[in-house]
Design a protein around this motif. Structure first.
Motif, mmCIF file in Angstrom:
data_model
loop_
_atom_site.group_PDB
_atom_site.id
_atom_site.type_symbol
_atom_site.label_atom_id
_atom_site.label_comp_id
_atom_site.label_asym_id
_atom_site.label_seq_id
_atom_site.Cartn_x
_atom_site.Cartn_y
_atom_site.Cartn_z
ATOM 1 N N PHE A 59 21.688 -0.487 -25.831
ATOM 2 C CA PHE A 59 21.161 0.076 -24.594
ATOM 3 C C PHE A 59 21.142 -0.982 -23.480
ATOM 4 N N ILE A 60 20.795 -2.220 -23.824
ATOM 5 C CA ILE A 60 20.789 -3.291 -22.812
ATOM 6 C C ILE A 60 22.200 -3.534 -22.297
ATOM 7 N N ARG A 61 23.189 -3.524 -23.196
ATOM 8 C CA ARG A 61 24.576 -3.680 -22.735
ATOM 9 C C ARG A 61 24.976 -2.540 -21.807
ATOM 10 N N ARG A 62 24.491 -1.355 -22.112
ATOM 11 C CA ARG A 62 24.849 -0.207 -21.274
ATOM 12 C C ARG A 62 24.304 -0.344 -19.866
ATOM 13 N N VAL A 63 23.005 -0.645 -19.744
ATOM 14 C CA VAL A 63 22.397 -0.682 -18.413
ATOM 15 C C VAL A 63 22.791 -1.935 -17.634
ATOM 16 N N CYS A 64 23.359 -2.948 -18.323
ATOM 17 C CA CYS A 64 23.726 -4.182 -17.628
ATOM 18 C C CYS A 64 25.207 -4.260 -17.279
ATOM 19 N N HIS A 65 26.083 -3.670 -18.114
ATOM 20 C CA HIS A 65 27.508 -3.930 -17.952
ATOM 21 C C HIS A 65 28.346 -2.706 -17.631
ATOM 22 N N GLU A 66 27.824 -1.499 -17.808
ATOM 23 C CA GLU A 66 28.608 -0.337 -17.429
ATOM 24 C C GLU A 66 28.685 -0.232 -15.910
ATOM 25 N N PRO A 72 21.433 -5.579 -12.904
ATOM 26 C CA PRO A 72 22.471 -6.610 -12.784
ATOM 27 C C PRO A 72 22.261 -7.688 -13.833
ATOM 28 N N PRO A 73 23.310 -8.074 -14.594
ATOM 29 C CA PRO A 73 23.122 -9.081 -15.642
ATOM 30 C C PRO A 73 22.536 -10.375 -15.102
ATOM 31 N N ARG A 74 22.999 -10.781 -13.925
ATOM 32 C CA ARG A 74 22.486 -12.007 -13.291
ATOM 33 C C ARG A 74 22.354 -11.776 -11.803
ATOM 34 N N ALA A 107 22.900 -2.148 -7.410
ATOM 35 C CA ALA A 107 21.818 -2.475 -8.341
ATOM 36 C C ALA A 107 21.187 -3.813 -7.996
ATOM 37 N N ALA A 108 21.998 -4.808 -7.650
ATOM 38 C CA ALA A 108 21.459 -6.118 -7.291
ATOM 39 C C ALA A 108 20.688 -6.060 -5.974
ATOM 40 N N GLU A 109 21.223 -5.343 -5.004
ATOM 41 C CA GLU A 109 20.523 -5.200 -3.724
ATOM 42 C C GLU A 109 19.178 -4.510 -3.914
ATOM 43 N N SER A 110 19.159 -3.450 -4.713
ATOM 44 C CA SER A 110 17.923 -2.704 -4.931
ATOM 45 C C SER A 110 16.864 -3.564 -5.612
ATOM 46 N N PHE A 111 17.267 -4.316 -6.658
ATOM 47 C CA PHE A 111 16.287 -5.123 -7.373
ATOM 48 C C PHE A 111 15.754 -6.260 -6.514
ATOM 49 N N SER A 112 16.614 -6.922 -5.752
ATOM 50 C CA SER A 112 16.173 -8.054 -4.942
ATOM 51 C C SER A 112 15.280 -7.616 -3.783
ATOM 52 N N GLN A 113 15.588 -6.475 -3.153
ATOM 53 C CA GLN A 113 14.824 -6.033 -1.996
ATOM 54 C C GLN A 113 13.540 -5.301 -2.375
ATOM 55 N N LYS A 114 13.614 -4.447 -3.410
ATOM 56 C CA LYS A 114 12.468 -3.609 -3.739
ATOM 57 C C LYS A 114 11.523 -4.228 -4.763
ATOM 58 N N HIS A 115 11.990 -5.245 -5.497
ATOM 59 C CA HIS A 115 11.135 -5.801 -6.542
ATOM 60 C C HIS A 115 10.940 -7.305 -6.395
ATOM 61 N N LEU A 116 12.040 -8.068 -6.392
ATOM 62 C CA LEU A 116 11.900 -9.517 -6.437
ATOM 63 C C LEU A 116 11.305 -10.083 -5.153
ATOM 64 N N ALA A 117 11.838 -9.707 -3.993
ATOM 65 C CA ALA A 117 11.319 -10.235 -2.731
ATOM 66 C C ALA A 117 9.849 -9.864 -2.510
ATOM 67 N N PRO A 118 9.426 -8.590 -2.707
ATOM 68 C CA PRO A 118 7.992 -8.283 -2.564
ATOM 69 C C PRO A 118 7.123 -9.011 -3.590
ATOM 70 N N LEU A 119 7.634 -9.192 -4.807
ATOM 71 C CA LEU A 119 6.866 -9.906 -5.833
ATOM 72 C C LEU A 119 6.594 -11.338 -5.396
ATOM 73 N N LEU A 120 7.586 -12.012 -4.827
ATOM 74 C CA LEU A 120 7.403 -13.386 -4.379
ATOM 75 C C LEU A 120 6.437 -13.462 -3.205
ATOM 76 N N SER A 121 6.531 -12.539 -2.277
ATOM 77 C CA SER A 121 5.666 -12.592 -1.098
ATOM 78 C C SER A 121 4.209 -12.307 -1.437
ATOM 79 N N ARG A 122 3.954 -11.560 -2.539
ATOM 80 C CA ARG A 122 2.572 -11.255 -2.925
ATOM 81 C C ARG A 122 1.896 -12.402 -3.660
ATOM 82 N N ASN A 123 2.664 -13.376 -4.101
ATOM 83 C CA ASN A 123 2.092 -14.480 -4.878
ATOM 84 C C ASN A 123 1.485 -15.504 -3.925
ATOM 85 N N ALA A 124 0.303 -15.215 -3.397
ATOM 86 C CA ALA A 124 -0.310 -16.037 -2.355
ATOM 87 C C ALA A 124 -0.738 -17.405 -2.869
#
Length: 457
Positions: A59-66, A72-74, A107-124
């Motif tokens: 399942f991990i191979r499917r959601v990362c490489h298909e 996104p794998p990386r 997928a990479a744009e969505s994860f970086s904008q909707k998850h990673l960037a807000p997560l970093l900004s909330r870490n006060a």
């Protein structure tokens, strides 16, 4: 009891609720596979059966490489950590931020904008520490960042009250481990490298910092000095392991070596081996000097050397003029040598495959694409030598992403606040620019490995 009251009580008892329909496991997995990376992680934390299905390798191979994979794998991007030392106005620093460089997928744009960037900004809490202005990143690997600077507040009676400190920062988890810097090692005046190993390297803890001092390569000893700090040692008080010295294999041949250009930052770690690109300085020998790769195995404390490939003209690739060399690693974990030829500007990718030796993997004609990206014409001297359009490799290694980072470095007194970085996708040979601040630092997250490392219950 009155009959009416008994009847009223009997009628007030609520009828049993019908169980709500439950989706079959295969339907749930299809929904998860079509969501996004953040939703997938939340679903894995919801219940044990669903978690076991999500963490299956297939399942991990499917959601990362298909082609329609949502994870996104990386991710390769740039972190902005606190103040830039070139900033003229001090005050509250900007929040910790992230900008995506590679891959250019939804997928990479969505994860970086909707998850990673807000997560970093909330870490006060971490942002407040990093915004003190003294911390600067040294290296980054597998989602961790090693920082140096500021002051370390040591317990009374154990160390001086003010001592340079180091930090290992995990932006995804918000964890920050602080400890004293290696005694006698100062990056600004000592020829040294800082190597960061993570749990994925099989070290038995969350991180291991290796400081390598190359001062001894220039004298009669011909040795390098190594000190280490593990995550367990950092948690127990921050005491560095005793330093060890290892002699360079070529020191007995009457030659000395030095790090090649930006190699103090372009360090490659594969399978417990640390790799540096070195210049060999033979005594009483005119340039050009030979080059080789110096290796050090962290587990066995042994050193070795690797010869560079031979160019198509029959000469060692390091002895041909007009070339830039950079060490990297391929997505499948092989040592990679990236070669930039200036005239015409081409980029070659060489891969090392065990007993088979070096093989040229790809040759990319980069000049035409760069002409369209840069806003000034190229001179006859070549793109690399143009005063206002000098392009070279980025100063840091880019991990295992299938990308090459180039930078355009304006020269002269009027240097812009922002630097234009150029991303080359090795697989598609496409190029695009990424504008980021001076203080931004390359940062790579291996999301596939993080998913695979999650525990099943």
């Amino acid at each position: 009891m009155h009959p009416r009251k008994r009847q009223r009580r009997r009628s007030s008892v609520a009828a049993p609720l019908e169980p709500e329909p439950v989706l079959p496991p295969d339907v749930l997995l299809e929904i998860v596979a079509r969501s996004d990376a953040a939703t997938l992680v939340r679903c894995a934390a919801s219940c044990k059966p669903l978690r076991r299905e999500i963490l299956r390798p297939a399942f991990i191979r499917r959601v990362c490489h298909e082609p329609e994979g949502v994870v996104p794998p990386r991710l390769l991007g740039f972190l902005r950590l606190g103040h830039d030392h070139r900033d003229k106005v001090h005050g509250p620093g900007p929040p910790v931020g992230f900008s995506l460089a590679h891959p250019a997928t939804p997928a990479a744009e969505s994860f970086s904008q909707k998850h990673l960037a807000p997560l970093l900004s909330r870490n006060a809490a971490v942002a407040k520490l990093l915004n003190r202005g003294g911390d600067r990143p040294l290296t980054s690997r597998n989602g961790l960042v090693l920082l140096y600077g500021g002051f370390y507040s040591a317990p009374s009676g154990r160390r001086p009250p003010s001592f340079p400190h180091m930090c290992v920062y995990d932006p995804m988890a918000g964890n920050l481990a602080t400890f004293c810097g290696a005694p006698g090692i100062y990056p600004s005046c000592t020829p040294c490298t800082f190597v960061l190993l993570t749990a994925a390297d099989g070290i038995g803890c969350s991180f291991l910092v290796v400081v390598v001092d190359f001062t001894g390569l220039m004298d009669a000893s011909g040795s390098i000095k190594i000190q280490t700090m593990s995550a367990d040692d950092a948690a127990a008080g921050g005491t560095w392991a005793p330093s060890t010295s290892v002699r360079h294999p070529r020191a007995q041949q009457g030659s000395s070596s030095t790090l090649h250009g930006r190699s103090r930052l372009a360090v490659v770690v594969l399978g417990g081996f640390v790799h540096w690109l070195m210049h060999e300085l033979k005594r009483n020998s005119p340039p050009p000097y030979g080059m080789h790769i110096l290796t050090y195995h962290v587990g066995t404390a042994t050193v070795g050397t690797i010869e560079l490939p031979t160019a198509t003209d029959g000469l060692p690739i390091s002895e041909s003029k007009g070339r830039d060399l950079h060490l990297a690693s391929s997505p499948d974990g092989r040592l990679s040598l990236v070669v930039m030829d200036r005239q015409p500007l081409t980029i070659s990718i060489w891969l090392l495959s065990g007993s088979d030796g070096w093989a040229r993997h790809a040759v990319i004609d980069a000049e035409a694409n760069l002409r369209s990206l840069l806003d000034q014409p190229l001179s006859r001297r070549g793109l690399h030598d143009t005063d206002n359009n000098r392009v070279c490799f980025a100063s840091s290694s880019w991990g295992k992403s299938d990308a090459v980072l180039l930078k355009r470095s304006p020269v002269g007194p009027d240097v812009d606040e922002e630097r234009r970085l150029i991303v080359l996708d090795v697989e598609t040979e496409e190029m695009w620019t990424n504008t980021t601040k001076w203080s931004a630092f390359p940062y790579e997250v291996d999301l596939e490995s993080r998913l695979s490392a999650m525990k099943t219950f």
